[in-house]
Design an enzyme around this catalytic site. Sequence first.
Site: not given
Ligand code: COI
Length: 332
Positions: A155, A235, A259, A264, A296
């Site tokens: 997506h 990631r 990001d 992290e 992130h």
């Molecule tokens: C996820 O949806 O897995 C993300 O990486 C965002 C998260 C930091 C809420």
Amino acid sequence: MKIVSYSIREDEMPALNAWKQEHPEVDVQIEQDLLTPQTAKKAQGADGVVVYQQAPYDRATLQALHDAGIKNMSLRNVGTDNIDMEAAKELGLKITNVRVYSPNAIAEHAAWLMGRLLRREPEYTDKIQKRDLRWAPEIGREMRMQTVGIIGTGHIGRVLIDILKGFGAKVICYDIFQNPELKAEGLYVDSLDDLYSQADIISLHVPSVKENIHMVNDTSIAKMKKGVIIINVSRGDLVDTDALIRGLDSGKVAGAGLDVYEDEVGIFNEDWNGRPFPDERLNNLLERKDVIVTPHTAFYTETAVENMVNISHNDNIKLINGQEPDNPVSLD
Ligand code: COI
């Protein structure tokens, strides 16, 4: 019916309050704590939990949930790489995630990172803060002159392709699962090596499964074009950070928009102002003028947060009622 919602942030409250109003039959217990073996006890007597965290859902945590009588767990995010799947399966836990909350949030963020790096924004910001308002030498590159290689055409990758086409960039893609429409358009290259050798910008949109870990490493960087820009909004462990720093230092990599970062957890989404910064390598990245790090936040938009709250709580109800949820997570 009772749901305990863990690690609820202030910014999630408007969406959660609206959801509660629409579901008066559900008693929602709001907790600010993360789900841990200790806090799992708070779910005793509930029918399900809704959670979001980057810290691991390890065996001890899942066992504690199980001991509290919980069988239904809904994540408010997409990533499942922090779950001990073997333990979850053994304990008979049913899990949902939010597969699609706003691909645009993340795709737009990736596009902004590319644009900011192409126009040398970190270097200009630094100069402007020092009141050096000269143009040279930070000459920019135009998006329409770039070949952008998108790895992963789910997506998010697909929204990013549309955004980049709007700028006139040439887009090439690689994915082991090829989307028929993109295939018909001839956007796929045959191999990652082909993508590495052609792309001026490479953007990662694949999950953190073992085949993908450290896919950006010394060997793959050696195959990329000189001056490549690498974008990672997926990631942290997709990129071998040491190899990336070597690539930046050598000039092979012209810039990186990150990001996410492989270490992290426990560092991002914390205020380090006035405290010793705990990670030298990340500090190196933060201080560089050829790197933009965001903590992130690609997902963090009003639209995405509202969808994460609504979709996760709706699916938790479905699990509790024994119905098929919209976003089941396979534990295999
Ligand atoms: C996820 O949806 O897995 C993300 O990486 C965002 C998260 C930091 C809420």
